[in-house]
Design an enzyme around this catalytic site. Structure first.
Site, PDB file in Angstrom:
ATOM      1  N   HIS A   1     -13.598  13.194   9.683  1.00  0.00           N
ATOM      2  CA  HIS A   1     -12.421  13.871   9.140  1.00  0.00           C
ATOM      3  C   HIS A   1     -12.729  15.356   9.100  1.00  0.00           C
ATOM      4  CE1 HIS A   1      -9.036  14.995   6.701  1.00  0.00           C
ATOM      5  NE2 HIS A   1      -8.558  13.759   6.807  1.00  0.00           N
TER       6      HIS A   1
ATOM      7  N   ARG B   1      -7.681  14.651  15.615  1.00  0.00           N
ATOM      8  CA  ARG B   1      -8.752  14.844  14.633  1.00  0.00           C
ATOM      9  C   ARG B   1     -10.082  15.273  15.236  1.00  0.00           C
ATOM     10  NH1 ARG B   1      -8.332  10.070  10.148  1.00  0.00           N
ATOM     11  NH2 ARG B   1      -6.734  11.145   8.964  1.00  0.00           N
TER      12      ARG B   1
ATOM     13  N   GLY C   1      -2.928   9.379   2.607  1.00  0.00           N
ATOM     14  CA  GLY C   1      -1.742   9.559   3.463  1.00  0.00           C
ATOM     15  C   GLY C   1      -0.778   8.411   3.264  1.00  0.00           C
TER      16      GLY C   1
ATOM     17  N   GLU D   1       2.311  12.995  10.058  1.00  0.00           N
ATOM     18  CA  GLU D   1       0.875  13.299  10.113  1.00  0.00           C
ATOM     19  C   GLU D   1       0.513  13.697  11.532  1.00  0.00           C
ATOM     20  OE1 GLU D   1      -1.564  10.201   8.427  1.00  0.00           O
ATOM     21  OE2 GLU D   1      -1.257  10.946   6.390  1.00  0.00           O
TER      22      GLU D   1
HETATM   23  C1  LIG Z   1     -10.772   9.099   1.509  1.00  0.00           C
HETATM   24  C2  LIG Z   1     -10.115   8.198   2.520  1.00  0.00           C
HETATM   25  C3  LIG Z   1      -8.759   8.353   2.818  1.00  0.00           C
HETATM   26  C4  LIG Z   1      -8.139   7.514   3.749  1.00  0.00           C
HETATM   27  N1  LIG Z   1      -6.793   7.638   3.986  1.00  0.00           N
HETATM   28  C5  LIG Z   1      -6.174   6.762   4.806  1.00  0.00           C
HETATM   29  C6  LIG Z   1      -4.762   6.775   4.977  1.00  0.00           C
HETATM   30  O1  LIG Z   1      -4.055   7.555   4.351  1.00  0.00           O
HETATM   31  N2  LIG Z   1      -4.205   5.880   5.835  1.00  0.00           N
HETATM   32  C7  LIG Z   1      -4.942   4.973   6.530  1.00  0.00           C
HETATM   33  O2  LIG Z   1      -4.386   4.183   7.290  1.00  0.00           O
HETATM   34  N3  LIG Z   1      -6.292   4.931   6.367  1.00  0.00           N
HETATM   35  C8  LIG Z   1      -6.907   5.775   5.526  1.00  0.00           C
HETATM   36  N4  LIG Z   1      -8.263   5.713   5.356  1.00  0.00           N
HETATM   37  C9  LIG Z   1      -8.996   4.615   5.999  1.00  0.00           C
HETATM   38  C10 LIG Z   1      -8.679   3.333   5.266  1.00  0.00           C
HETATM   39  O3  LIG Z   1      -8.635   3.598   3.871  1.00  0.00           O
HETATM   40  C11 LIG Z   1      -9.700   2.251   5.524  1.00  0.00           C
HETATM   41  O4  LIG Z   1      -9.913   2.102   6.900  1.00  0.00           O
HETATM   42  C12 LIG Z   1      -9.217   0.918   4.971  1.00  0.00           C
HETATM   43  O5  LIG Z   1      -8.878   1.075   3.605  1.00  0.00           O
HETATM   44  C13 LIG Z   1     -10.252  -0.141   5.130  1.00  0.00           C
HETATM   45  O6  LIG Z   1      -9.837  -1.268   4.410  1.00  0.00           O
HETATM   46  P1  LIG Z   1     -10.836  -2.494   4.342  1.00  0.00           P
HETATM   47  O7  LIG Z   1     -10.165  -3.520   3.490  1.00  0.00           O
HETATM   48  O8  LIG Z   1     -11.258  -2.853   5.701  1.00  0.00           O
HETATM   49  O9  LIG Z   1     -12.134  -1.900   3.604  1.00  0.00           O
HETATM   50  P2  LIG Z   1     -12.327  -1.304   2.145  1.00  0.00           P
HETATM   51  O10 LIG Z   1     -11.055  -0.936   1.506  1.00  0.00           O
HETATM   52  O11 LIG Z   1     -13.372  -0.252   2.247  1.00  0.00           O
HETATM   53  O12 LIG Z   1     -12.919  -2.545   1.346  1.00  0.00           O
HETATM   54  C14 LIG Z   1     -14.187  -3.072   1.660  1.00  0.00           C
HETATM   55  C15 LIG Z   1     -14.599  -4.033   0.580  1.00  0.00           C
HETATM   56  O13 LIG Z   1     -15.782  -4.711   0.955  1.00  0.00           O
HETATM   57  C16 LIG Z   1     -16.751  -4.636  -0.101  1.00  0.00           C
HETATM   58  N5  LIG Z   1     -18.059  -4.755   0.532  1.00  0.00           N
HETATM   59  C17 LIG Z   1     -18.636  -3.933   1.443  1.00  0.00           C
HETATM   60  N6  LIG Z   1     -19.808  -4.452   1.852  1.00  0.00           N
HETATM   61  C18 LIG Z   1     -19.966  -5.620   1.186  1.00  0.00           C
HETATM   62  C19 LIG Z   1     -20.973  -6.619   1.180  1.00  0.00           C
HETATM   63  N7  LIG Z   1     -22.048  -6.545   1.979  1.00  0.00           N
HETATM   64  N8  LIG Z   1     -20.831  -7.675   0.351  1.00  0.00           N
HETATM   65  C20 LIG Z   1     -19.746  -7.790  -0.468  1.00  0.00           C
HETATM   66  N9  LIG Z   1     -18.746  -6.882  -0.477  1.00  0.00           N
HETATM   67  C21 LIG Z   1     -18.863  -5.815   0.347  1.00  0.00           C
HETATM   68  C22 LIG Z   1     -16.436  -3.328  -0.797  1.00  0.00           C
HETATM   69  O14 LIG Z   1     -16.961  -3.300  -2.108  1.00  0.00           O
HETATM   70  C23 LIG Z   1     -14.916  -3.380  -0.760  1.00  0.00           C
HETATM   71  O15 LIG Z   1     -14.437  -4.241  -1.771  1.00  0.00           O
HETATM   72  C24 LIG Z   1      -8.897   6.539   4.427  1.00  0.00           C
HETATM   73  C25 LIG Z   1     -10.254   6.384   4.138  1.00  0.00           C
HETATM   74  C26 LIG Z   1     -10.862   7.207   3.185  1.00  0.00           C
HETATM   75  C27 LIG Z   1     -12.307   7.019   2.878  1.00  0.00           C
END
Ligand SMILES: Cc1cc2nc3c(=O)[nH]c(=O)nc-3n(C[C@H](O)[C@H](O)[C@H](O)COP(=O)(O)OP(=O)(O)OC[C@H]3O[C@@H](n4cnc5c(N)ncnc54)[C@H](O)[C@@H]3O)c2cc1C
Length: 535
Positions: free
Chosen positions: A240, A286, A55, A121
């Site tokens: 979802h 949702r 999105g 959305e």
């Molecule tokens: C298919 C999909 C579509 C989505 N679409 C949207 C959208 O359009 N808009 C929106 O706002 N949100 C969306 N979301 C939700 C959003 O993408 C996530 O909430 C957000 O990207 C989370 O970002 P983050 O940096 O917290 O985690 P992530 O991007 O998941 O990154 C986590 C990182 O931590 C690492 N990691 C995990 N555990 C460990 C560990 N124990 N040790 C070392 N490294 C570790 C992983 O390898 C990764 O590098 C979507 C989610 C999905 C799955």
């Protein structure tokens, strides 16, 4: 770089960020030129939900829209549990963070006048989702940030290592223990930190049906909980409604924006079943759509997303990612309905943080999906999670920047779990299946109690640290879901289908409290602490 020598790995840096998704990378960039180490379980660009976001990011940047309207929508969807101050703060800072992302090179789509293009959305009262080439937001954001991180001399990236425990001294976090990914028998290494930022993403992979990558298995939440951190709202898991059911794990996503563009949900008789369930039908919140799809499948009617009339021949150009997923399974979504089911997608709960991203433990911050800020309450508004990740990553960087951590970190104490046994695949599969069937879209006391007992047993008995971390987070989710005897937002109890006004407050819990819930079910007088892992 995944093969590193021990000295290189344990070289001291005062700021360590665990996670290479949006929250982790944005925080590292915001901290520059301060030296930081970013640790990522997978190579950058892989194993992060961010890369899969279709999105975009919610931001009230269009004419006529306002931060107040954005916050009001966030609060309305959150089912009485959104912290209103936090929601307003998030909405107000959105514009500035979008500009940061533009500065780092994210090519957000623009309209003919050159202004940021915004999409609609579900449950947003205005068009306010900034996006990239239709459904490519996540990939484009990651590509730009990875390039910026690789160019930044202050950022050291360690890829292919999993954080499996936090090290603490006198109640403060002083470092962490890592192990090479996919090698249970590898020796652990420890890294000292004076400021440690958890940015490990969500917990979707604890469920058998999920849209999340395998790395999103709750390990960050588990290690914080084991170190004693307060955990907020773990029972609130968003499902979802439209994961594409083509036998893939994780399941590809049919983005919400498809319904925004007019795609309809139908059963195998071609009936639009959401019409009878909510005045907004397919654009209802949702949780309501997810339960509608769940009920239709449970009744044996199947559920499909039909975009043939709304998009038809424009499908491939407007939603290239979804189109490719469907085609890979022999489905042409321009001409055929897409088979869908609800899938674990986003965790509203997480490590409890204040407005600066500080956890309850000194030396530990958390940002992105692993944290719980109070912005989402019992249900997340679409596209608010990427926004929350950037807003809190920036606040954490500012907070750490202003903290007194000038002294180099001391070498950490000896590793806490020196040995490890291989992950038992059957137990992992059973845990994920039980999360889906017992702690899923529709919950009840008996199944939750069984799940709590099972997860507590695994947590206590397993000789594999990765499985223990999965069980720890699963236990926290199930125990809080059992304790919350009402239905609210994404948490639906068939034995308590109504919302209880007296329970309109967030959950604040700990691992000790979750173990106590398990002990009360098994009749033990007190929860037993897990044995050290030695097998
Ligand atoms: C298919 C999909 C579509 C989505 N679409 C949207 C959208 O359009 N808009 C929106 O706002 N949100 C969306 N979301 C939700 C959003 O993408 C996530 O909430 C957000 O990207 C989370 O970002 P983050 O940096 O917290 O985690 P992530 O991007 O998941 O990154 C986590 C990182 O931590 C690492 N990691 C995990 N555990 C460990 C560990 N124990 N040790 C070392 N490294 C570790 C992983 O390898 C990764 O590098 C979507 C989610 C999905 C799955």
């Amino acid at each position: 770089m995944s093969d590193r020598n021990h000295d290189d790995l344990t070289r001291r840096t005062d700021v360590v960020i665990v996670g290479g998704g949006l929250a982790g990378l944005f925080c590292a960039l915001k901290l520059a030129p301060r030296p930081v180490t970013v640790i990522s379980a997978a190579p950058l660009g892989q194993g992060a939900s961010t890369a899969w976001a279709q999105g975009g990011i919610a931001a009230a940047v269009a004419e006529g829209d306002s931060a107040e309207a954005h916050a009001a929508d966030t609060i309305a969807v959150g089912a009485g549990l959104v912290d209103e101050t936090i929601a307003f703060g998030l909405a107000r800072e959105a514009g500035a963070r979008i500009h940061d992302l533009l500065h780092y090179g994210v090519p957000f789509d623009r309209d003919l006048e050159g202004k940021l293009a915004v999409a609609r959305e579900a449950a947003h009262s205005a068009r306010r989702i900034v996006h990239v080439r239709g459904d490519m937001a996540g990939q484009a954001i990651m590509a730009a940030l990875i390039e910026a991180v690789r160019r930044a001399p202050s950022i050291r990236v360690i890829e292919g290592y999993v954080a499996e425990a936090l090290l603490t001294e006198a109640g403060a976090v002083t470092g962490l223990q890592l192990r090479k990914a996919d090698d249970a028998t590898a020796k652990p290494v420890t890294i000292a930190s004076r400021a440690l930022v958890l940015a490990t993403g969500g917990i979707g992979h604890l469920y058998a049906v999920t849209t999340n990558p395998a790395e999103a298995c709750g390990s960050g939440l588990a290690i914080a909980a084991r170190a004693g951190a307060v955990i907020a709202d773990p029972e609130f898991v968003q499902f979802h409604p439209t994961a594409i059911m083509i036998g893939r794990d994780p399941a590809p996503l049919a983005t919400e924006a498809l319904r925004g563009e007019g795609a309809k949900l139908i059963n195998d008789k071609g009936e639009r079943f959401m019409l009878a369930r909510h005045p907004l039908a397919e654009l209802a919140p949702r949780d309501i759509v997810a339960r509608g799809v769940f009920a239709e499948i449970a009744a044996g009617h199947g559920a499909f997303l039909d975009a043939t009339a709304a998009l038809g021949a424009h499908f491939a150009e407007k939603f290239p990612t979804v189109y490719a997923s469907c085609l890979s399974a022999g489905i042409d979504p321009a001409k055929q309905p897409i088979p869908v089911a609800p899938a674990a997608h986003y965790h509203m709960g997480g490590v409890a943080v204040d407005r600066h991203g500080r956890t309850s433990l000194r030396g530990l911050w958390a940002g992105g999906e692993v944290s719980s800020t109070g912005a989402h309450g019992a249900n997340r508004l679409a596209s608010n999670s990427l926004l929350e990740a950037v807003v809190y990553a920036a606040r954490i960087a500012e907070d750490i920047g202003g903290s007194d951590i000038a002294q180099p970190a001391r070498p950490p104490a000896a590793s806490v779990t020196p040995r490890n046994c291989a992950m038992p695949p059957l137990t992992e599969t059973n845990l994920r299946t039980m999360m889906a069937s017992h702690v899923g879209v529709v919950r009840d006391r008996d199944r939750l109690a069984e799940a709590v007992r099972t997860f507590a047993d695994i947590e206590r008995d397993t000789g594999n640290i990765a499985l223990r971390n999965m069980a720890t987070t699963a236990l926290l989710v199930a125990a809080s879901a059992l304790t919350r005897q009402e239905s609210r937002g994404a948490h639906y109890r068939s034995d308590h289908p109504a919302e209880q006004p007296a329970l309109a407050h967030r959950t604040m819990t700990t691992l000790t409290a979750a173990r106590d819930v398990a002990a009360s079910l098994t009749g033990r007088t007190s929860a037993r602490t897990p044995q050290p892992i030695t097998a």
